[in-house]
Scaffold this motif. Structure first.
Motif, PDB file in Angstrom:
ATOM      1  N   UNK A   1     -17.767  28.474  39.035  1.00 30.45           N
ATOM      2  CA  UNK A   1     -17.845  28.817  37.931  1.00 30.45           C
ATOM      3  C   UNK A   1     -16.463  29.925  37.381  1.00 30.45           C
ATOM      4  N   UNK A   2     -17.073  29.390  35.995  1.00 33.27           N
ATOM      5  CA  UNK A   2     -14.588  28.687  35.166  1.00 33.27           C
ATOM      6  C   UNK A   2     -15.700  29.610  34.085  1.00 33.27           C
ATOM      7  N   UNK A   3     -15.413  31.083  34.037  1.00 33.07           N
ATOM      8  CA  UNK A   3     -15.918  32.007  32.922  1.00 33.07           C
ATOM      9  C   UNK A   3     -15.056  30.943  31.800  1.00 33.07           C
ATOM     10  N   UNK A   4     -13.584  30.825  31.789  1.00 30.24           N
ATOM     11  CA  UNK A   4     -13.329  29.974  30.180  1.00 30.24           C
ATOM     12  C   UNK A   4     -13.660  28.771  29.738  1.00 30.24           C
TER      13      UNK A   4
ATOM     14  N   UNK B   1     -23.627  35.115  34.303  1.00 31.00           N
ATOM     15  CA  UNK B   1     -22.595  34.786  35.032  1.00 31.00           C
ATOM     16  C   UNK B   1     -22.545  35.812  36.602  1.00 31.00           C
ATOM     17  N   UNK B   2     -22.995  36.689  35.619  1.00 27.63           N
ATOM     18  CA  UNK B   2     -22.624  37.510  37.119  1.00 27.63           C
ATOM     19  C   UNK B   2     -23.684  37.518  38.507  1.00 27.63           C
ATOM     20  N   UNK B   3     -23.785  35.725  38.408  1.00 31.06           N
ATOM     21  CA  UNK B   3     -24.785  35.660  40.301  1.00 31.06           C
ATOM     22  C   UNK B   3     -26.314  36.200  40.026  1.00 31.06           C
ATOM     23  N   UNK B   4     -26.797  37.259  39.269  1.00 26.49           N
ATOM     24  CA  UNK B   4     -28.051  38.033  39.328  1.00 26.49           C
ATOM     25  C   UNK B   4     -28.674  37.655  38.147  1.00 26.49           C
ATOM     26  N   UNK B   5     -28.323  36.872  36.915  1.00 26.91           N
ATOM     27  CA  UNK B   5     -29.000  36.243  35.821  1.00 26.91           C
ATOM     28  C   UNK B   5     -28.778  37.159  34.731  1.00 26.91           C
TER      29      UNK B   5
END
Length: 823
Positions: A707-710, A725-729
């Motif tokens: 994942x790329x936040x931009x 998108x921190x991997x933990x929902x």
């Protein structure tokens, strides 16, 4: 039990049912009794969660569903147990087993074993020893010589009792769950096949994992391959299986059986009993593991379905939908903003019979003739090529360029060939119906997606292996919850969607549609009572979820229940905004004025409603003023120009692309990047547009993304990016804050939870339903802590690791401190 309701009122519930439910769920005993009374009164879960919060202490829908399931389970268990205890065979140690059973299936299994007339070595031994076995089990042997003469028969019976005892199996199963391993290998037939094994079997040809840490999707995969006779499964312990015979089995049985009876067993007997008990316990442990995995998969399905259906409908705009195809062409349908089919045709922009010029002219003429405002392209095979064709055509002539959206084709072919599809579009062919379905999914995803069987929606994990009844129930409850949150327009909704309204069914929904077609649109909620079958109880359950726009009563446009109209008018009159009209005053005025009157806790008594009811009234009135409802749902995301790639190979590694999230599972999110789908380890929401980097490509062609936040759009943009998108929902519940006095919650309720010691995670814990265990053990499902939670659920805690200290007044500390602070 009615849809969304509780246990049938005709089923008499034993007195200890409420106590058992309280123990299993951690919900306060008073809340259990209150919800049970409402269930028996015929109330549905959405109605209770929205309009009876003051009676239940603020239980929300998820808590009410857990409570309902547990009530049903315990009620059935107690009824089956009571029936079994009245049987002639239920005496002695058998009666003790029935009384100790924690599941209805266990009681039925015991009954099946002892009702049978089939002869076996054990039954023959029981006939020979007669009452001597009960004397040994109770430690009151009269004739020791008789015991010596029948020692072998007694040992055979004691072994049978030991390994069949449910408590023994459950305890050993807990040990297996905590310390056991699952091992898999290819079957002989699969290993003998020429060539490399199937890609899906590579992981499980020599697989070993702890049961305690086995991911749910791995358990479902092993179960699928085992049923297909492709792999073998073996449950082992970290130590030798025979070693615990002299310690574990003796230790656990010494608490439940007469020591004198156990002393008659020699080492060989203990070994035989342990071997049988261990084998049975391994099966129990594996069934528990698979069942938990199935419940997790259902939970994933519900979450994905909620994101899929909660997309805001497109504004009333004409949509041109394209269902991509190669050989037989791309099917197109033009659908108006209210779902009416305006035109259908076929174009051929793709090979092998590509006619790009003709296709451009046809599409341009259709867009101009029907004033199309949005183009929707199916995400199936050829979808990326059709999108690229449109962009090339628009670059040549920008005058007919329109916003473009990508829509999932999952379920389109199933709907187009279904009886419902034929009924709704009898004059259209099967292929064209798919394009019509795609257009309507953009206009109103909630109305269309619920027409498709759950396993064909393309969301979730291993949904084809799950119980179809549970999936259908999840679909109904999710749709009902969404419809309840947003409400539907009774003058425009179809009967198929209206049947999901709490209190309604298919027959009554059809009658409502027929009534409005025959007599015209409904002018108010009161007119609904004129429809045949709309009795007082049905009206009470459904009225708050049905909206009447532009009628004689503007409160009919809100979620305020008609039974609250008098209190609402009194509130508006007291605040001086009654005559201003809904469009002439600020939405936050009511909450501020209520706070000036002493707060919701005090003002509720003034207006004749509870504190939570008053908060709900203010919230719903504010929603009408601000245009709430589904307008607050996530808007459909339009495709940017640079989305996706045409082809992918090893040289594409490291490339940054934009894609659309198509599915979310426990191990990540699947992102459609045009020519294929890739796996992104981070969690997103279905329909989000995300920017990803191609991290690697496996030899089998699987694409892995980072994942790329931009550039993220939809639910992942701006401040929500890091959270989602921190991997933990989603962000933890404790970090959420209230945005208004209405949402902030007031005083704590008089209810507090019964905090008890939490059972080990691997234990079945009293036979509680999987939903109850998930609700209790999963932090995301727990009731919020009263010191951090906001909203209607404030004031409740879940089970803690240790019991709280009791005060001298007999109250738990949280309630005592709360009352002391208020004084």
């Amino acid at each position: 039990m009615s849809a969304g309701g509780g246990p049938s009122s005709s089923t008499s519930k034993p007195k200890n049912v409420a106590a058992a439910v309280t123990q299993a769920t951690g919900i306060h005993h008073g809340q259990v009794l209150a919800a049970s009374r409402l269930y028996d009164d015929g109330c549905t879960i959405p109605f209770i969660a929205r309009y009876r919060q003051d009676e239940t202490g603020g239980l929300d829908e998820s808590q009410l569903r857990v409570l309902r399931d547990e009530l049903c389970r315990v009620t059935k268990l107690e009824a089956t147990r009571e029936k079994a205890l009245e049987e002639a065979w239920c005496v002695g140690h058998i009666r003790s087993q029935v009384e100790a059973a924690e599941k209805e299936s266990e009681v039925k299994e015991i009954a099946k074993e002892h009702k049978t007339t089939r002869k076996s070595k054990v039954t023959e031994a029981a006939e020979r020893v007669g009452d001597l076995l009960e004397q040994v089990m109770q430690g009151r042997v009269v004739d020791e010589q008789a015991c010596e003469n029948n020692l072998e028969d007694l040992r055979a019976l004691l072994i049978d009792i030991l390994w069949k005892d449910r408590r023994v199996r459950r305890t050993i199963a807990d040990v297996v769950l905590a310390e056991g391993f699952v091992e898999t290998a290819l079957t002989k037939q699969e290993a003998a096949k020429a060539g490399d094994p199937d890609e899906k079997l590579l992981k499980y040809q020599a697989f070993r994992s702890r049961l305690a840490t086995l991911p749910g999707y791995a358990a479902l995969a092993i179960s699928r391959h085992t049923d297909a006779k492709r792999v073998t499964r073996k449950i082992t312990l970290s130590h030798d299986d025979d070693k615990p015979a002299d310690c574990l089995l003796k230790r656990i049985t010494s608490n439940w059986f007469e020591p004198g009876a156990l002393a008659r067993l020699d080492d060989a007997c203990w070994k035989a009993a342990h071997k049988k008990a261990l084998a049975a316990s391994k099966n129990v442990a594996w069934k528990d593991t698979v069942r938990r995995a199935e419940m997790q998969a259902v939970s994933v399905f519900e979450t994905n379905l909620s994101h899929l259906l909660s997309r805001r409908p497109a504004v009333p705009v004409t949509v041109l939908a394209l269902d991509p195809g190669f050989k037989h062409g791309t099917k197109c349908a033009v659908v108006s903003g209210v779902g009416k089919v305006l035109d259908t045709f076929v174009v051929h922009p793709l090979p092998p019979a590509a006619r790009e010029g003709e296709s451009r002219e046809t599409l341009r003429d259709a867009i101009a003739a029907h004033s199309v405002g949005l183009v929707a392209v199916g995400d199936g095979c050829g979808g990326t090529q059709v999108e690229q064709f449109l962009r090339r055509a628009w670059s040549l002539d920008p005058s007919w360029r329109r916003p473009m959206a990508r829509v999932s084709e999952c379920g389109a072919s199933v709907y187009s060939a279904s009886e419902l599809g034929k009924k709704e579009s009898p004059t259209l062919g099967v292929a064209v119906r798919s394009a019509v379905f795609l257009a309507r999914c953009v206009l109103n995803p909630l109305s269309e997606r619920c027409k498709v069987p759950p396993i064909h929606l393309g969301v979730g994990q291993y949904q084809h292996d799950l119980n179809k009844t549970e999936l259908s129930s999840s679909l109904v409850e999710t749709v009902t919850s969404i419809v309840g949150r947003a409400g539907i327009d009774v003058n425009t909704a179809s009967a198929h969607v209206m049947k999901y309204i709490p209190g309604l069914n298919s027959a009554l929904a059809n009658r409502l549609v027929a009534t409005r077609e025959n007599t015209g649109a409904f002018k108010s909620r009161e007119e609904l009572k004129q429809c045949k079958g709309m009795g007082p109880k049905t009206f009470e359950q459904c009225a708050g979820f049905l909206r009447v726009y532009g009628g004689s009563e503007w409160l009919d446009e809100s979620g305020v229940h008609p039974e609250w109209y008098a209190a609402t008018r009194k509130l508006l009159r007291k605040c001086g905004v009654e005559g201003k009209g809904k469009d002439n005053w600020d939405a936050g005025e009511l909450a501020k004025m209520v706070q000036d009157m002493g707060g919701f806790e005090t003002a509720g008594d003034v207006f004749g409603v509870g504190e939570r009811a008053l908060r709900a009234i203010v919230r719903e009135v504010e929603n009408v003023v601000t245009g709430g409802g589904r307008d607050k749902f996530e808007a459909p995301s339009l495709l940017p120009e640079n989305i996706g790639i045409e082809s992918i190979d090893a040289s594409a590694v490291g490339t940054t692309v934009t894609g659309v999230v198509s599915n979310v599972v426990d191990w990540g999110s699947f992102v459609d990047i045009g020519c294929t789908s890739g796996l992104m380890r981070h969690k997103a929401a279905i329909g989000d547009i995300v920017t990803v980097r191609i991290q690697s490509i496996s030899p089998q062609g699987k694409v892995f993304l980072q994942f790329s936040p931009a550039g993220a759009q939809g639910a992942g943009q701006a401040q929500a990016q890091k959270r989602r998108y921190d991997g933990n929902g989603l962000e933890p519940r404790a970090k959420r804050t209230a945005s208004s006095p209405v949402e902030a919650g007031g005083r704590r309720d008089r209810w507090t939870s019964n905090a008890r010691s939490a059972a080990p995670a691997s234990r079945d814990d009293g036979g509680a339903s999987c939903a109850a265990r998930r609700f209790r053990d999963n932090p995301s499902q727990r009731l919020p802590d009263p010191t951090t939670a906001s909203g209607s659920t404030a004031g409740f805690t879940t089970r803690q690791a240790a019991c709280p200290q009791k005060t001298k007044r007999g109250m738990e500390d949280s309630e005592f401190e709360d009352r002391k602070r208020r004084r």
